[in-house]
Design an enzyme around this catalytic site. Sequence first.
Site, PDB file in Angstrom:
ATOM      1  N   GLY A  45     -47.705  -5.657  56.249  1.00  0.00           N
ATOM      2  CA  GLY A  45     -46.302  -4.808  56.837  1.00  0.00           C
ATOM      3  C   GLY A  45     -46.079  -5.227  58.064  1.00  0.00           C
ATOM      4  O   GLY A  45     -45.492  -4.444  58.904  1.00  0.00           O
ATOM      5  N   GLY A 100     -49.329  -2.607  49.961  1.00  0.00           N
ATOM      6  CA  GLY A 100     -49.070  -1.414  50.662  1.00  0.00           C
ATOM      7  C   GLY A 100     -47.952  -0.576  50.643  1.00  0.00           C
ATOM      8  O   GLY A 100     -48.042   0.742  50.000  1.00  0.00           O
ATOM      9  N   GLY A 101     -47.258  -0.741  51.920  1.00  0.00           N
ATOM     10  CA  GLY A 101     -46.046   0.517  52.163  1.00  0.00           C
ATOM     11  C   GLY A 101     -45.539   0.754  51.526  1.00  0.00           C
ATOM     12  O   GLY A 101     -45.267   1.717  50.751  1.00  0.00           O
ATOM     13  N   ASN A 124     -52.220  -0.179  47.144  1.00  0.00           N
ATOM     14  CA  ASN A 124     -53.414   0.124  48.192  1.00  0.00           C
ATOM     15  C   ASN A 124     -52.562   1.258  49.362  1.00  0.00           C
ATOM     16  O   ASN A 124     -51.698   0.458  50.374  1.00  0.00           O
ATOM     17  CB  ASN A 124     -53.475  -0.852  48.924  1.00  0.00           C
ATOM     18  CG  ASN A 124     -54.505  -0.846  50.197  1.00  0.00           C
ATOM     19  OD1 ASN A 124     -55.313  -0.063  50.314  1.00  0.00           O
ATOM     20  ND2 ASN A 124     -54.846  -1.912  50.733  1.00  0.00           N
ATOM     21  N   TRP A 125     -53.404   2.594  49.095  1.00  0.00           N
ATOM     22  CA  TRP A 125     -52.788   3.681  50.258  1.00  0.00           C
ATOM     23  C   TRP A 125     -53.326   3.577  51.974  1.00  0.00           C
ATOM     24  O   TRP A 125     -52.479   4.074  52.390  1.00  0.00           O
ATOM     25  CB  TRP A 125     -52.818   4.602  49.536  1.00  0.00           C
ATOM     26  CG  TRP A 125     -52.224   5.238  47.742  1.00  0.00           C
ATOM     27  CD1 TRP A 125     -51.656   4.494  47.431  1.00  0.00           C
ATOM     28  CD2 TRP A 125     -51.865   6.543  47.068  1.00  0.00           C
ATOM     29  NE1 TRP A 125     -50.864   4.668  46.335  1.00  0.00           N
ATOM     30  CE2 TRP A 125     -51.197   6.399  46.246  1.00  0.00           C
ATOM     31  CE3 TRP A 125     -52.805   8.165  47.561  1.00  0.00           C
ATOM     32  CZ2 TRP A 125     -51.035   6.768  44.997  1.00  0.00           C
ATOM     33  CZ3 TRP A 125     -52.414   8.901  47.173  1.00  0.00           C
ATOM     34  CH2 TRP A 125     -51.767   8.813  45.945  1.00  0.00           C
ATOM     35  N   LYS A 126     -54.108   2.614  51.714  1.00  0.00           N
ATOM     36  CA  LYS A 126     -54.272   2.518  52.601  1.00  0.00           C
ATOM     37  C   LYS A 126     -54.989   4.422  53.153  1.00  0.00           C
ATOM     38  O   LYS A 126     -55.023   5.098  52.937  1.00  0.00           O
ATOM     39  CB  LYS A 126     -53.482   1.533  54.002  1.00  0.00           C
ATOM     40  CG  LYS A 126     -53.467   0.565  53.226  1.00  0.00           C
ATOM     41  CD  LYS A 126     -52.923  -0.276  53.913  1.00  0.00           C
ATOM     42  CE  LYS A 126     -52.618  -1.663  53.309  1.00  0.00           C
ATOM     43  NZ  LYS A 126     -52.127  -2.880  54.467  1.00  0.00           N
ATOM     44  N   GLU A 146     -57.736  -6.108  56.930  1.00  0.00           N
ATOM     45  CA  GLU A 146     -58.171  -4.791  57.682  1.00  0.00           C
ATOM     46  C   GLU A 146     -59.338  -4.770  58.030  1.00  0.00           C
ATOM     47  O   GLU A 146     -59.963  -4.216  59.084  1.00  0.00           O
ATOM     48  CB  GLU A 146     -57.197  -4.245  57.494  1.00  0.00           C
ATOM     49  CG  GLU A 146     -55.957  -4.304  57.873  1.00  0.00           C
ATOM     50  CD  GLU A 146     -54.860  -3.135  56.268  1.00  0.00           C
ATOM     51  OE1 GLU A 146     -55.221  -2.175  55.720  1.00  0.00           O
ATOM     52  OE2 GLU A 146     -53.860  -3.700  56.444  1.00  0.00           O
ATOM     53  N   HIS A 164     -61.144  -6.350  52.048  1.00  0.00           N
ATOM     54  CA  HIS A 164     -59.260  -5.877  52.847  1.00  0.00           C
ATOM     55  C   HIS A 164     -59.282  -7.034  54.316  1.00  0.00           C
ATOM     56  O   HIS A 164     -60.082  -6.673  54.742  1.00  0.00           O
ATOM     57  CB  HIS A 164     -58.807  -4.829  52.481  1.00  0.00           C
ATOM     58  CG  HIS A 164     -57.277  -4.500  53.200  1.00  0.00           C
ATOM     59  ND1 HIS A 164     -56.436  -4.885  54.120  1.00  0.00           N
ATOM     60  CD2 HIS A 164     -56.470  -4.439  51.958  1.00  0.00           C
ATOM     61  CE1 HIS A 164     -55.380  -4.594  54.421  1.00  0.00           C
ATOM     62  NE2 HIS A 164     -54.854  -4.963  52.557  1.00  0.00           N
ATOM     63  N   SER A 193     -46.109  -7.352  51.951  1.00  0.00           N
ATOM     64  CA  SER A 193     -45.403  -6.932  52.402  1.00  0.00           C
ATOM     65  C   SER A 193     -44.114  -7.475  50.487  1.00  0.00           C
ATOM     66  O   SER A 193     -43.018  -7.242  50.820  1.00  0.00           O
ATOM     67  CB  SER A 193     -44.120  -7.692  52.987  1.00  0.00           C
ATOM     68  OG  SER A 193     -44.332  -7.800  54.271  1.00  0.00           O
ATOM     69  N   GLU A 242     -53.687 -12.251  50.215  1.00  0.00           N
ATOM     70  CA  GLU A 242     -53.041 -11.285  51.166  1.00  0.00           C
ATOM     71  C   GLU A 242     -52.901 -12.942  52.282  1.00  0.00           C
ATOM     72  O   GLU A 242     -53.472 -12.022  53.698  1.00  0.00           O
ATOM     73  CB  GLU A 242     -53.495 -10.279  51.813  1.00  0.00           C
ATOM     74  CG  GLU A 242     -53.974  -9.256  50.474  1.00  0.00           C
ATOM     75  CD  GLU A 242     -53.476  -7.661  50.707  1.00  0.00           C
ATOM     76  OE1 GLU A 242     -52.728  -6.907  50.306  1.00  0.00           O
ATOM     77  OE2 GLU A 242     -54.381  -7.378  51.467  1.00  0.00           O
TER      78      GLU A 242
END
Length: 250
Positions: free
Chosen positions: A171, A231-232, A5-7, A95, A93, A210, A165
């Site tokens: 993150g 994510g990251g 998930n590149w966000k 977010e 998600h 993470s 999640e």
Amino acid sequence: MVAGNWKMNGDIVSNERLLNAVRHGLEGAPLPGVDVLVCPPFPYLSQAASWLGNTAVAWGAQNVSAFPNGAYTGEVSATMLADLGCRWVIVGHSERRQLSGETDQVVAAKVEMALAQNLGVIVCVGETLQEREAGQAEAVLGRQVDAVVPVVAKLAPERLVIAYEPVWAIGTGRTASPEMAQDAHSFIRGRLAAGGYAAAGSVRILYGGSVKSANAASLFAMPDIDGGLIGGAALVAEDFLGICRAAAVR
Ligand code: 13P
């Protein structure tokens, strides 16, 4: 399954580098049995399509409209995603639940739209730190799962993915322990079954929050953890490929 998930990250030049590296990494050392996909921001879906078309790597979107088409400024429909070759879409998600006020009902409506276009759905669920500390984690997960069960009731398990999640792990560098994640995954699977989803035993439940190449293997070793939503670490080709490889040796 390992999904990136590149966000809201990337640009044409850096995406090209990342897509190319992921593609070549997996072409050079294929990982049979692991479904790998990337979810770039909407404007770059066609870039993903041109780099990943005819490879084993799929692409998907991070969100979809709850409406089919029409006067919904700024929205992107499931039909458009299918048109761009997406096979998957992330729905609900945390977010989006937190920053865009997506309720369980909105998430269910989005899932329904995606399924009508034959997209696979990655439905995200997860509790906040406050909810966990108040002993409400299972109540929250149960409510979030229950909201989508009616719309996925007839869906083949290959097209339904749940991503657990925990919001406090996203993150933050603070990963859920494999045991804690396993407990949540097992609860989610049980709840799907209790809600009447017959194929709950074969639905993939991904862990997100993470995940790095260093901790992926211990998470993926748990019986109800069927991969990761990343994510990251999905923005760095070697990290992402390392996580994909950890899924292959599970
Ligand atoms: P991080 O891997 O950056 O914690 O993000 C997880 C996530 O939200 C994936 O959807």
